[in-house]
Write a protein that holds these residues in place. Sequence first.
Motif, PDB file in Angstrom:
ATOM      1  N   SER A 117      -0.288   9.783   1.975  1.00 24.57           N
ATOM      2  CA  SER A 117      -0.279   8.973   3.187  1.00 24.57           C
ATOM      3  C   SER A 117      -0.465   9.807   4.449  1.00 24.57           C
ATOM      4  O   SER A 117      -1.089   9.362   5.410  1.00 24.57           O
ATOM      5  N   ASP A 118       0.086  11.037   4.467  1.00 25.93           N
ATOM      6  CA  ASP A 118      -0.103  11.899   5.630  1.00 25.93           C
ATOM      7  C   ASP A 118      -1.575  12.276   5.794  1.00 25.93           C
ATOM      8  O   ASP A 118      -2.106  12.282   6.913  1.00 25.93           O
ATOM      9  N   LEU A 119      -2.232  12.595   4.684  1.00 25.92           N
ATOM     10  CA  LEU A 119      -3.646  12.927   4.760  1.00 25.92           C
ATOM     11  C   LEU A 119      -4.463  11.708   5.168  1.00 25.92           C
ATOM     12  O   LEU A 119      -5.474  11.826   5.852  1.00 25.92           O
ATOM     13  N   TYR A 120      -4.024  10.527   4.722  1.00 20.15           N
ATOM     14  CA  TYR A 120      -4.710   9.295   5.150  1.00 20.15           C
ATOM     15  C   TYR A 120      -4.672   9.192   6.674  1.00 20.15           C
ATOM     16  O   TYR A 120      -5.693   8.951   7.323  1.00 20.15           O
ATOM     17  N   THR A 121      -3.485   9.382   7.251  1.00 24.05           N
ATOM     18  CA  THR A 121      -3.344   9.309   8.706  1.00 24.05           C
ATOM     19  C   THR A 121      -4.157  10.403   9.386  1.00 24.05           C
ATOM     20  O   THR A 121      -4.795  10.170  10.422  1.00 24.05           O
ATOM     21  N   PHE A 122      -4.166  11.604   8.801  1.00 24.79           N
ATOM     22  CA  PHE A 122      -4.905  12.725   9.385  1.00 24.79           C
ATOM     23  C   PHE A 122      -6.391  12.418   9.507  1.00 24.79           C
ATOM     24  O   PHE A 122      -7.015  12.659  10.541  1.00 24.79           O
TER      25      PHE A 122
END
Length: 284
Positions: free
Chosen positions: A113-118
């Motif tokens: 999810s963090d990479l999605y936001t990134f």
Amino acid sequence: MMKSVVEYKDYRQYILDYYSERKRSSAFTWREFARLAGFASGSYLKLVCDGKTRLREEGAKKTALAMGLLGFEYDYFILMVRYESAKTDREKKKCIEEMQALSDAHHVKVLGSDLYTFYETWKHSVVRELAVAMPGAKPNEIAKVCRPAISAADVSASLSFLTKAGLLTRDIKGNYHQTNRSLTTGRLNVVAVAVHSLLRQMGEFALEALDKLPISERHFSGITMGVTAESYEKVVEELKECRKKIVSIVSVDKKVEKVCRLNMQLFPLTENINKGSKESGKGE
């Protein structure tokens, strides 16, 4: 003990793990699993896990109930299935956001999810580079050198996210450092939707650069070429190797002067001709 369903992003993997867990402690079979879910074919769920077919909405509901999923876990499983069947990036994004909302509400982090936001916006990747290249710079100073310009509030929000996600660290002097020099999406399907959004944004910036920047500040070139399936794959591999080499070149730089974007694009201009003809490429 199995992980919670909200820790998964692939419904096939969850079904397989559920089956394996049941199989470990009993004589559970794929046939029995299919029967509990109400499928006529005893091998149907195995075929799903093997990637040879997919669950539809009604099948997903029956399978979720057969695995004892209720409430938010049931809803999350349906969303994983719905994500795979979504036809557009907008529909996929909606599924991801709803999955994240469910996981957040139950204090579980969705992998990736963090990479999605990134990757959802270009701002994070640019701020991540500038924060290190401009030690001691205030958010408004970083904002001023961005092209297109963004607000100091955007920079502050990005720095906060990057630090929280572990993509940047901050030392006792207040200077930022990258935990990894380069990032890659790997094989995270969830991230792919956000990457599509980022690629669109960067494509738009490329068009602006073509019109607004002098040739000395940008480099554009292309090739129109006839290919076979075999040569296409070879070109793709060559582009991957080229990208790795470029990353290795810039990774040794100790001091950054500016942040640039390199787009690598390969796409068809025609349908398959199926005549086996080959044409030599011509530079543009």
